[in-house]
Design a protein around this motif. Structure first.
Motif, short mmCIF file in Angstrom:
data_model
loop_
_atom_site.label_atom_id
_atom_site.label_comp_id
_atom_site.label_asym_id
_atom_site.label_seq_id
_atom_site.Cartn_x
_atom_site.Cartn_y
_atom_site.Cartn_z
N GLN A 131 0.83 -1.20 0.00
CA GLN A 131 0.00 0.00 0.00
C GLN A 131 0.86 1.25 0.00
OE1 GLN A 131 -2.11 1.48 3.59
NE2 GLN A 131 -3.99 1.26 2.36
N GLN A 132 1.89 1.27 0.86
CA GLN A 132 2.74 2.46 0.94
C GLN A 132 3.45 2.72 -0.38
OE1 GLN A 132 5.00 2.90 4.53
NE2 GLN A 132 6.64 4.05 3.52
N LYS A 133 3.92 1.67 -1.02
CA LYS A 133 4.59 1.83 -2.32
C LYS A 133 3.65 2.43 -3.36
CE LYS A 133 6.81 -0.91 -5.95
NZ LYS A 133 7.20 -2.31 -6.37
N LEU A 134 2.42 1.93 -3.40
CA LEU A 134 1.44 2.44 -4.36
C LEU A 134 1.02 3.87 -4.03
CD1 LEU A 134 -0.75 -0.77 -4.64
CD2 LEU A 134 0.70 0.19 -6.45
N LEU A 135 0.87 4.15 -2.74
CA LEU A 135 0.52 5.52 -2.33
C LEU A 135 1.60 6.51 -2.74
CD1 LEU A 135 -0.85 4.89 1.29
CD2 LEU A 135 -2.18 5.70 -0.67
N GLU A 136 2.85 6.13 -2.55
CA GLU A 136 3.96 7.00 -2.94
C GLU A 136 3.97 7.25 -4.44
OE1 GLU A 136 7.16 5.93 0.64
OE2 GLU A 136 7.18 4.80 -1.24
N GLN A 137 3.72 6.22 -5.20
CA GLN A 137 3.69 6.38 -6.66
C GLN A 137 2.54 7.28 -7.09
OE1 GLN A 137 3.47 2.35 -8.10
NE2 GLN A 137 5.64 1.93 -7.74
N ALA A 138 1.37 7.08 -6.48
CA ALA A 138 0.20 7.88 -6.84
C ALA A 138 0.42 9.35 -6.49
CB ALA A 138 -1.04 7.35 -6.12
N CYS A 139 0.92 9.61 -5.30
CA CYS A 139 1.14 11.00 -4.86
C CYS A 139 2.22 11.69 -5.69
CB CYS A 139 1.49 11.05 -3.37
SG CYS A 139 0.12 10.59 -2.28
N GLU A 140 3.18 10.92 -6.15
CA GLU A 140 4.24 11.48 -6.99
C GLU A 140 3.69 11.91 -8.35
OE1 GLU A 140 7.98 12.80 -8.10
OE2 GLU A 140 7.35 12.10 -6.12
N ILE A 141 2.78 11.11 -8.90
CA ILE A 141 2.22 11.41 -10.22
C ILE A 141 1.29 12.61 -10.19
CG2 ILE A 141 0.63 10.54 -11.99
CD1 ILE A 141 1.79 7.75 -11.48
N TYR A 142 0.50 12.74 -9.14
CA TYR A 142 -0.53 13.80 -9.09
C TYR A 142 0.14 15.18 -9.10
CZ TYR A 142 -4.90 16.11 -7.89
OH TYR A 142 -6.02 16.91 -7.91
N GLY A 143 -0.22 16.00 -10.09
CA GLY A 143 0.40 17.32 -10.21
C GLY A 143 -0.55 18.48 -10.05
N GLY A 144 -1.81 18.21 -9.72
CA GLY A 144 -2.77 19.29 -9.57
C GLY A 144 -4.10 18.93 -10.22
N ASP A 145 -4.98 19.92 -10.33
CA ASP A 145 -6.32 19.69 -10.86
C ASP A 145 -6.29 19.16 -12.29
OD1 ASP A 145 -7.64 20.43 -8.57
OD2 ASP A 145 -7.90 22.52 -9.19
N PHE A 146 -7.22 18.30 -12.59
CA PHE A 146 -7.39 17.73 -13.93
C PHE A 146 -7.80 18.81 -14.91
CE2 PHE A 146 -10.39 15.78 -17.00
CZ PHE A 146 -9.55 14.84 -17.60
N LEU A 147 -7.09 18.90 -16.03
CA LEU A 147 -7.36 19.88 -17.09
C LEU A 147 -7.71 21.26 -16.50
CD1 LEU A 147 -9.46 17.78 -19.65
CD2 LEU A 147 -7.03 18.34 -19.76
N TRP A 155 -18.10 18.25 -17.29
CA TRP A 155 -17.50 16.92 -17.23
C TRP A 155 -16.10 16.98 -16.65
CZ3 TRP A 155 -13.11 14.91 -19.61
CH2 TRP A 155 -12.52 15.67 -20.62
N VAL A 156 -15.40 18.08 -16.91
CA VAL A 156 -14.05 18.25 -16.37
C VAL A 156 -14.12 18.43 -14.85
CG1 VAL A 156 -12.01 19.74 -16.35
CG2 VAL A 156 -13.14 19.21 -18.52
N VAL A 157 -15.05 19.26 -14.40
CA VAL A 157 -15.21 19.49 -12.96
C VAL A 157 -15.51 18.18 -12.24
CG1 VAL A 157 -16.59 20.63 -11.18
CG2 VAL A 157 -15.91 21.89 -13.23
N SER A 158 -16.35 17.35 -12.85
CA SER A 158 -16.70 16.07 -12.25
C SER A 158 -15.46 15.20 -12.06
CB SER A 158 -17.71 15.34 -13.14
OG SER A 158 -18.02 14.07 -12.63
N VAL A 159 -14.59 15.17 -13.06
CA VAL A 159 -13.35 14.39 -12.95
C VAL A 159 -12.41 15.04 -11.95
CG1 VAL A 159 -11.36 13.48 -14.20
CG2 VAL A 159 -13.59 13.53 -15.32
N GLN A 160 -12.33 16.36 -11.97
CA GLN A 160 -11.48 17.07 -11.01
C GLN A 160 -11.84 16.70 -9.58
OE1 GLN A 160 -11.96 21.25 -11.82
NE2 GLN A 160 -10.36 21.29 -13.38
N VAL A 161 -13.11 16.73 -9.26
CA VAL A 161 -13.56 16.43 -7.90
C VAL A 161 -13.23 14.98 -7.54
CG1 VAL A 161 -15.60 16.17 -6.42
CG2 VAL A 161 -15.37 18.18 -7.91
N LYS A 162 -13.47 14.07 -8.46
CA LYS A 162 -13.20 12.65 -8.21
C LYS A 162 -11.72 12.41 -7.92
CE LYS A 162 -12.92 9.97 -11.74
NZ LYS A 162 -13.21 9.13 -12.93
N LEU A 163 -10.86 12.96 -8.78
CA LEU A 163 -9.42 12.74 -8.61
C LEU A 163 -8.87 13.47 -7.38
CD1 LEU A 163 -8.12 12.87 -12.31
CD2 LEU A 163 -8.93 10.93 -10.97
#
Length: 415
Positions: A131-147, A155-163
């Motif tokens: 879990q920790q390995k996957l969490l680290e990878q996920a947090c590293e990839i996330y760079g901010g709001d979607f589009l 539709w973009v706002v919906s994805v933004q909120v989900k992510l």
């Protein structure tokens, strides 16, 4: 002839960049046109979208007579545009049984898709190390709001909120693991990134904890002060109780580690470049300073006055127009700074008000300060927009009236 696999790389979190063979490209003039929105949908939804959903996403807020014809036109333009920006010839929009998807000959490398997959795997993992390995990878990839350039599109706002919700859960879980493991370098790195992306979400508490545990007291104190100013000025609220607890912890650390008075003085003297005129501070700091000064003048017998400066519409009513108010607020703040003395202090009390503490001064001299403020405004006519109220800090020296009661309520200085 064997169809070649076309790999398109799409960065959609925090920024928008779509590239092929390492070369970014944009269809039409920018990333927000309808053609680009259609392309971005196809890239993010690799399993495709129903024709009705595609039309809804693109046109539901617009008065379009024939949505089907408009969609056909966008598909035609997209098919023609992609080879022109350097991609191989291919029918990029694959339509089958009413479903629109990217061509099966295209492989999409999308950070948003990868983040979502890793986050869901991490949050569902039973093994802590995995879990920790996957969490680290996920947090590293996330760079901010979607589009981020399309934040007004449903539709973009919906994805933004989900992510964003997924990111919050991943960060929270990862930070708690770091706290338990006492990995404070990693705690700081992840919380600092989260704080930078979303400064109003209270990630500063973890960030401050990391700095304290790493022995970086100055940085921790500055973070607290910056957060306090941000929360009050932007939201009108105080910092969270959990961050206040970290401040208490910081105080204990400083008390235990600093034994030499010269070091204490050095820390206190470290400040930004001195600015002439009255001292500007945040309102919470103003309140605490007011309470302290009130105690001092009880013993010294000095006089001190509280002055409230209100920006009006010129007819005595509070001004609420944003553009005009912002201009007058900036002017008034500078006029107060240059008109009062270095020993005086002031703070912004509300969008259209400043509160000023004038020390060792008579009521008559307060009127002179008001006159200087009016003179230091950019235009003579500005002064009719500023309304002043005065109240003595030591209430025993004067009777109460409405203005005095109002000003005393502002800083609640009673001990």
């Amino acid at each position: 002839m064997v169809n070649q696999t076309i790999i398109i790389k799409a960065r959609m979190l925090g920024t928008v960049e779509i590239s092929y063979e390492g070369k970014p490209f944009t269809i039409e003039r920018n990333n927000t046109t309808k053609v680009n929105q259609l392309f971005q949908m196809l890239l993010y939804y690799p399993n495709g979208l129903a024709r009705e959903q595609v039309m809804y996403n693109l046109f539901h807020n617009e008065d379009i007579a024939d949505e089907s014809n408009s969609l056909r036109a966008l598909v035609f333009r997209l098919r023609k545009a992609l080879p022109k920006v350097g991609l191989p010839d291919e029918d990029y929009v694959h339509v089958k049984r009413g479903t629109y998807k990217i061509s099966p000959n295209v492989t999409v490398d999308c950070d948003a898709i990868e983040f979502e997959s890793l986050a869901k795997q991490a949050l569902g993992a039973e093994d802590i190390k995995e879990q920790q390995k996957l969490l680290e990878q996920a947090c590293e990839i996330y760079g901010g709001d979607f589009l981020p350039g399309l934040s007004g599109i449903e539709w973009v706002v919906s994805v933004q909120v989900k992510l964003k919700k997924l990111y919050d859960r991943c960060v929270k879980q990862l930070l708690e693991l770091y706290v338990l493991q006492e990995k404070f370098d990693k705690l700081y790195k992840v919380s600092h990134k989260a704080d930078t992306l979303y400064p109003y979400d209270n990630w500063q508490t973890y960030e401050m904890q990391a700095l304290i545990e790493l022995g970086k007291a100055k940085e921790a104190l500055k973070l607290y002060e910056d957060t306090e100013a941000l929360m009050f000025q932007e939201l009108g609220v105080s910092v969270s109780s959990s961050m206040t607890e970290q401040l208490d912890k910081l105080g204990e650390q400083v008390k235990n580690n600093t034994d030499v008075i010269s070091e204490v003085k050095k820390n206190l003297d470290t400040s930004k470049e001195d600015i002439e005129g009255a001292f500007y501070c945040t309102y919470p700091i103003f309140v605490e300073s007011y309470r302290y000064i009130k105690r001092v003048i009880r013993r010294s017998g000095q006089s001190a006055w509280l002055m409230l400066c209100t920006i009006t519409d010129g007819k005595g009513f509070a001004l609420n127009d944003s553009d005009r108010l912002n201009t007058l607020s900036d002017e008034l703040s500078e006029a107060i700074r240059t008109s009062a003395r270095g020993g005086d202090m002031y703070a912004r009390y509300s969008n259209n008000q400043f509160v000023v503490l004038l020390l060792d001064i008579t009521q008559e001299d307060c009127v002179l300060v008001q006159a200087r403020i009016n003179e230091n405004l950019s235009k003579e006519s500005r002064k009719r927009y500023i309304k002043y109220h005065l109240a003595p800090v030591n209430l025993a020296s004067a009777g109460t009236d409405n203005d005095t009661d109002e000003l005393q309520d502002i800083v609640r200085g009673d001990d």
